[in-house]
Design an enzyme around this catalytic site. Structure first.
Site, PDB file in Angstrom:
ATOM      1  N   TYR A 129      12.130  84.545 -39.268  1.00  0.00           N
ATOM      2  CA  TYR A 129      12.296  85.976 -39.532  1.00  0.00           C
ATOM      3  C   TYR A 129      13.514  86.187 -40.438  1.00  0.00           C
ATOM      4  O   TYR A 129      14.654  85.963 -40.036  1.00  0.00           O
ATOM      5  CB  TYR A 129      12.476  86.774 -38.242  1.00  0.00           C
ATOM      6  CG  TYR A 129      11.339  86.674 -37.259  1.00  0.00           C
ATOM      7  CD1 TYR A 129      10.033  86.402 -37.687  1.00  0.00           C
ATOM      8  CD2 TYR A 129      11.549  86.849 -35.906  1.00  0.00           C
ATOM      9  CE1 TYR A 129       8.990  86.312 -36.787  1.00  0.00           C
ATOM     10  CE2 TYR A 129      10.512  86.765 -34.991  1.00  0.00           C
ATOM     11  CZ  TYR A 129       9.233  86.487 -35.436  1.00  0.00           C
ATOM     12  OH  TYR A 129       8.208  86.403 -34.536  1.00  0.00           O
ATOM     13  N   TRP A 159      11.466  90.725 -34.960  1.00  0.00           N
ATOM     14  CA  TRP A 159      10.944  90.566 -36.316  1.00  0.00           C
ATOM     15  C   TRP A 159      11.279  91.790 -37.162  1.00  0.00           C
ATOM     16  O   TRP A 159      11.156  91.758 -38.378  1.00  0.00           O
ATOM     17  CB  TRP A 159       9.434  90.336 -36.303  1.00  0.00           C
ATOM     18  CG  TRP A 159       8.661  91.310 -35.465  1.00  0.00           C
ATOM     19  CD1 TRP A 159       8.234  92.550 -35.811  1.00  0.00           C
ATOM     20  CD2 TRP A 159       8.221  91.099 -34.127  1.00  0.00           C
ATOM     21  NE1 TRP A 159       7.565  93.144 -34.780  1.00  0.00           N
ATOM     22  CE2 TRP A 159       7.538  92.265 -33.726  1.00  0.00           C
ATOM     23  CE3 TRP A 159       8.334  90.034 -33.233  1.00  0.00           C
ATOM     24  CZ2 TRP A 159       6.970  92.398 -32.447  1.00  0.00           C
ATOM     25  CZ3 TRP A 159       7.773  90.178 -31.978  1.00  0.00           C
ATOM     26  CH2 TRP A 159       7.104  91.345 -31.597  1.00  0.00           C
ATOM     27  N   HIS A 194       5.977  78.125 -32.775  1.00  0.00           N
ATOM     28  CA  HIS A 194       5.562  79.285 -33.555  1.00  0.00           C
ATOM     29  C   HIS A 194       4.215  79.028 -34.239  1.00  0.00           C
ATOM     30  O   HIS A 194       4.138  78.323 -35.241  1.00  0.00           O
ATOM     31  CB  HIS A 194       6.627  79.621 -34.595  1.00  0.00           C
ATOM     32  CG  HIS A 194       6.575  81.035 -35.061  1.00  0.00           C
ATOM     33  ND1 HIS A 194       7.540  81.581 -35.890  1.00  0.00           N
ATOM     34  CD2 HIS A 194       5.699  82.042 -34.806  1.00  0.00           C
ATOM     35  CE1 HIS A 194       7.244  82.845 -36.131  1.00  0.00           C
ATOM     36  NE2 HIS A 194       6.127  83.147 -35.499  1.00  0.00           N
ATOM     37  N   ASP A 196      13.525  88.807 -28.453  1.00  0.00           N
ATOM     38  CA  ASP A 196      12.647  87.742 -28.934  1.00  0.00           C
ATOM     39  C   ASP A 196      12.707  87.675 -30.448  1.00  0.00           C
ATOM     40  O   ASP A 196      12.265  88.597 -31.146  1.00  0.00           O
ATOM     41  CB  ASP A 196      11.213  88.034 -28.465  1.00  0.00           C
ATOM     42  CG  ASP A 196      10.217  87.067 -29.052  1.00  0.00           C
ATOM     43  OD1 ASP A 196      10.463  85.852 -28.971  1.00  0.00           O
ATOM     44  OD2 ASP A 196       9.179  87.527 -29.574  1.00  0.00           O
TER      45      ASP A 196
END
Length: 355
Positions: free
Chosen positions: A57, A21, A129, A52
């Protein structure tokens, strides 16, 4: 670096992972695309093999950069991504949450688009998510299983957050024997992680935990101190002031974990998480080479002794001796089932007949 298996999936992850992220977004500080790719490559050189990311993002930009950085190393790495937010039809408004989309058709299309951006034929781990428990229908599950059967996905996970709670979702993931649950879990925020470990053990589920926010938003790696001024765009600024103020007091109570310089507090926080067999990997927020050097080395520092582990448990039970509110109350924990999950877990008191 050491490595563990996600559930019984056969997918191997490094005990310290790279949470992407920070790649393709400005929520943890501005950096150029070149800087982001260089940091990913540096992490790989230090033994980190689990990366990850998520489709939302940077509205896909993180996946593109991860694919660029790792393309020639595909067989050496484990890549996870997340789907569930419809950023294709909704612009990002600050740090606000985008509308979610979790029907079967959307999930398949989102996975295919993620693979295009990553320039990969499959992802090792696919996470739903921040999906509510009632959003994961039989049709969605069937699609996930089909994607796995088709070789587009190796392991299935459920990413929970960013707020504390999500007990119904994590419990459901264990009931379904998902390979992984990603959740906030750290020395100061033990409730969700401890609960999910208990659930997995009770069910006999092969569900691993991936610990998010292992440094409690900068407290346990001491990147947020009493002298730190968090900017309006800094994601950590959403914590209440009392959280940091009480956190600094708690930090003083666990200085013994540094073992006279044998490990930093940031490394000790990771080692505490890895002391749980169910924790497969930890995702700190890397922003510099120095962060990578320190936290990638954490698994090679001394593991917590039984005495240290028990001492932490005793301190946690007494709120580390801090007698005032930290601003993060159980009544504010996130729940999608009107608090039934929190009450069943004993986090909130049971409702009376008059309620």
């Amino acid at each position: 670096m050491h490595y563990r298996e996600l559930g019984d999936s056969g997918v191997e992850v490094s005990e310290v992972a790279f949470g992407a992220w920070v790649v393709g977004t400005d929520w943890w500080g501005d950096r150029t695309d070149e800087d982001a790719v260089e940091l990913v490559e540096y992490a790989l050189d230090r033994g980190i093999t689990f990366f990850d990311t998520g489709d939302v993002y940077g509205h896909g930009r993180s996946e593109e950069l991860i694919g660029e950085a790792l393309g020639e190393h595909r067989e050496e790495v484990t890549v996870g991504t997340k789907v569930g937010y419809d950023f294709y039809n909704n612009p990002q408004a600050g740090h606000g949450e985008l509308p979610k989309e979790l029907n079967a058709e959307y999930v398949r299309e989102a996975v295919e688009k993620s693979l295009d951006r990553l320039d990969m034929e499959y992802v090792d781990v696919l996470f739903l998510h921040n999906a509510n428990v009632d959003e994961v229908t039989d049709e969605v599950l069937e699609t996930l299983y089909d994607l796995r059967e088709e070789g587009l996905v190796d392991a299935l996970g459920w990413a929970l957050g960013p707020s504390i709670g999500w007990l119904a979702e994590g419990d459901r993931a264990a009931e379904l024997d998902f390979d992984a649950v990603q959740t906030v879990y750290n020395l100061f925020e033990q409730t969700p992680g401890n609960h999910f470990i208990d659930t997995a053990r009770e069910l006999g589920a092969d569900t691993s935990l991936i610990a998010r926010v292992p440094h409690s938003s900068g407290l346990l790696n001491e990147q947020v101190t009493p002298d730190t001024e968090l900017g309006d765009g800094d994601h950590r600024s959403f914590r209440p002031d009392a959280w940091f103020e009480t956190g600094w007091e708690k930090l003083d109570e666990i200085r013994f974990l540094e073992r006279d310089g044998e490990r930093t507090m940031g490394q000790a926080a990771i080692q505490w998480l890895l002391a749980h067999d169910e924790v497969a990997s930890v995702t700190p927020t890397f922003r510099s080479r120095e962060d990578v050097d320190e936290w990638a080395a954490a698994p090679d520092t001394p593991a917590l002794s039984d005495e240290e582990f028990e001492r932490v448990a005793d301190l946690y039970a007494r709120n580390f001796g801090v007698g005032r509110d930290d601003g993060m109350n159980p009544e504010d924990f996130r729940t999608s089932v009107d608090g039934d999950d929190l009450r069943d877990a004993g986090i909130l008191p049971a409702q009376s007949a008059d309620d």
